[in-house]
Design an enzyme around this catalytic site. Sequence first.
Site, PDB file in Angstrom:
ATOM      1  N   HIS A 153      36.235  36.452  41.361  1.00  0.00           N
ATOM      2  CA  HIS A 153      35.400  36.640  40.166  1.00  0.00           C
ATOM      3  C   HIS A 153      34.550  35.380  39.982  1.00  0.00           C
ATOM      4  CE1 HIS A 153      38.256  39.666  37.961  1.00  0.00           C
ATOM      5  NE2 HIS A 153      37.172  40.306  38.346  1.00  0.00           N
TER       6      HIS A 153
ATOM      7  N   ALA B 201      48.807  35.753  38.862  1.00  0.00           N
ATOM      8  CA  ALA B 201      48.024  36.998  38.866  1.00  0.00           C
ATOM      9  C   ALA B 201      46.567  36.720  39.199  1.00  0.00           C
ATOM     10  CB  ALA B 201      48.118  37.688  37.516  1.00  0.00           C
TER      11      ALA B 201
ATOM     12  N   CYS C 187      39.870  33.500  31.933  1.00  0.00           N
ATOM     13  CA  CYS C 187      40.179  34.929  32.159  1.00  0.00           C
ATOM     14  C   CYS C 187      40.939  35.535  30.989  1.00  0.00           C
ATOM     15  CB  CYS C 187      41.066  35.107  33.379  1.00  0.00           C
ATOM     16  SG  CYS C 187      40.434  34.492  34.910  1.00  0.00           S
TER      17      CYS C 187
ATOM     18  N   ARG D 208      43.475  48.843  37.467  1.00  0.00           N
ATOM     19  CA  ARG D 208      42.989  48.331  36.186  1.00  0.00           C
ATOM     20  C   ARG D 208      42.094  49.314  35.438  1.00  0.00           C
ATOM     21  NH1 ARG D 208      41.375  42.143  35.645  1.00  0.00           N
ATOM     22  NH2 ARG D 208      41.736  42.805  33.493  1.00  0.00           N
TER      23      ARG D 208
HETATM   24  N1  ARG Z   1      45.081  40.195  38.153  1.00  0.00           N
HETATM   25  C1  ARG Z   1      43.758  40.234  37.609  1.00  0.00           C
HETATM   26  C2  ARG Z   1      42.821  40.885  38.611  1.00  0.00           C
HETATM   27  O1  ARG Z   1      42.977  40.640  39.782  1.00  0.00           O
HETATM   28  C3  ARG Z   1      43.266  38.872  37.238  1.00  0.00           C
HETATM   29  C4  ARG Z   1      41.940  38.891  36.541  1.00  0.00           C
HETATM   30  C5  ARG Z   1      41.396  37.519  36.273  1.00  0.00           C
HETATM   31  N2  ARG Z   1      40.258  37.596  35.451  1.00  0.00           N
HETATM   32  C6  ARG Z   1      39.129  36.888  35.594  1.00  0.00           C
HETATM   33  N3  ARG Z   1      38.215  36.989  34.701  1.00  0.00           N
HETATM   34  N4  ARG Z   1      38.927  36.119  36.653  1.00  0.00           N
HETATM   35  O2  ARG Z   1      41.952  41.653  38.277  1.00  0.00           O
END
Ligand code: ARG
Length: 274
Positions: free
Chosen positions: A167, A257, A263, A89
């Site tokens: 998160h 995901a 999110c 990312r």
């Molecule tokens: N696939 C993303 C990750 O794992 C999902 C992010 C979700 N975002 C959030 N604010 N919880 O980073």
Amino acid sequence: MGETRFLMCAPSHYDVDYVINPWMAGNVHRSAKAVAAAQWQQLQGVLAGHARVEQLQPQPGLPDLVFTANAGVVVDDRVVLARFFHPERQGEEPWFQQWFESQGYRVTLLPADLPFEGAGDALLDRSGGWLWAGHGFRSELAAHPLLAEALAVEVLSLRLMDKRFYHLDTCFCPLSDGTLLYYPPAFDFDANRLIETRVPAAKRLVVEEADALAFACNAVNVGRSVILNQASAGLRHQLERRGYDVLETPLSEFLKAGGAAKCLTLRLDEPCPA
Ligand code: ARG
């Protein structure tokens, strides 16, 4: 108070291309594009009924750019940008930076080797005037004092314990009247004590595991509206009793995901806490 504004990014390049959280395991390339697009449009439509929605341009090769909550944490005209933990990312960082700079925000960059994943791990309390900040999976505790300094706000650190709730915004949602929607088992002992000292019992709305797993805490709250993927009848009832309208909008393709309503959005008009 000015107009409520959110940042979203259309899922033109969205897919589950890699595995960086438990939700993605077994779901690589299993998200249905057309369904994801329709679900995102519906969320955007619901949100547009309550707020202005700004658009970030989607970018090829960055499937998770749709999760704009991770761009940074905004307070007033300041933003501290994310430093992503996973290399997958990190390519998103310059796009978020460019957008905030183009909008005239005062941008703070953290050291490149200090992970911090934006509003995914940093949420303003709606009544107390402090910032709740998560750590343990994606964000480093050492980033928290830098947030306090850059944003001139008290930061309360909460340690996350369950990798499904990697998160803070997957298991914790401060609502407009001071109610806290959250899933206590996602936090360690000290974090739970801290929450209990800052939020009176009557304001703590604990969700069951089934709701937590359906990303009920990953809700977008605008005024009295709570927008989320799904809520059990029990949770809906408890929110309604407290005066909230519960708006469900299905986000199954994004759960693959590890993300849902909150999110996929970033609140842009966060007032300076008192
Ligand atoms: N696939 C993303 C990750 O794992 C999902 C992010 C979700 N975002 C959030 N604010 N919880 O980073």
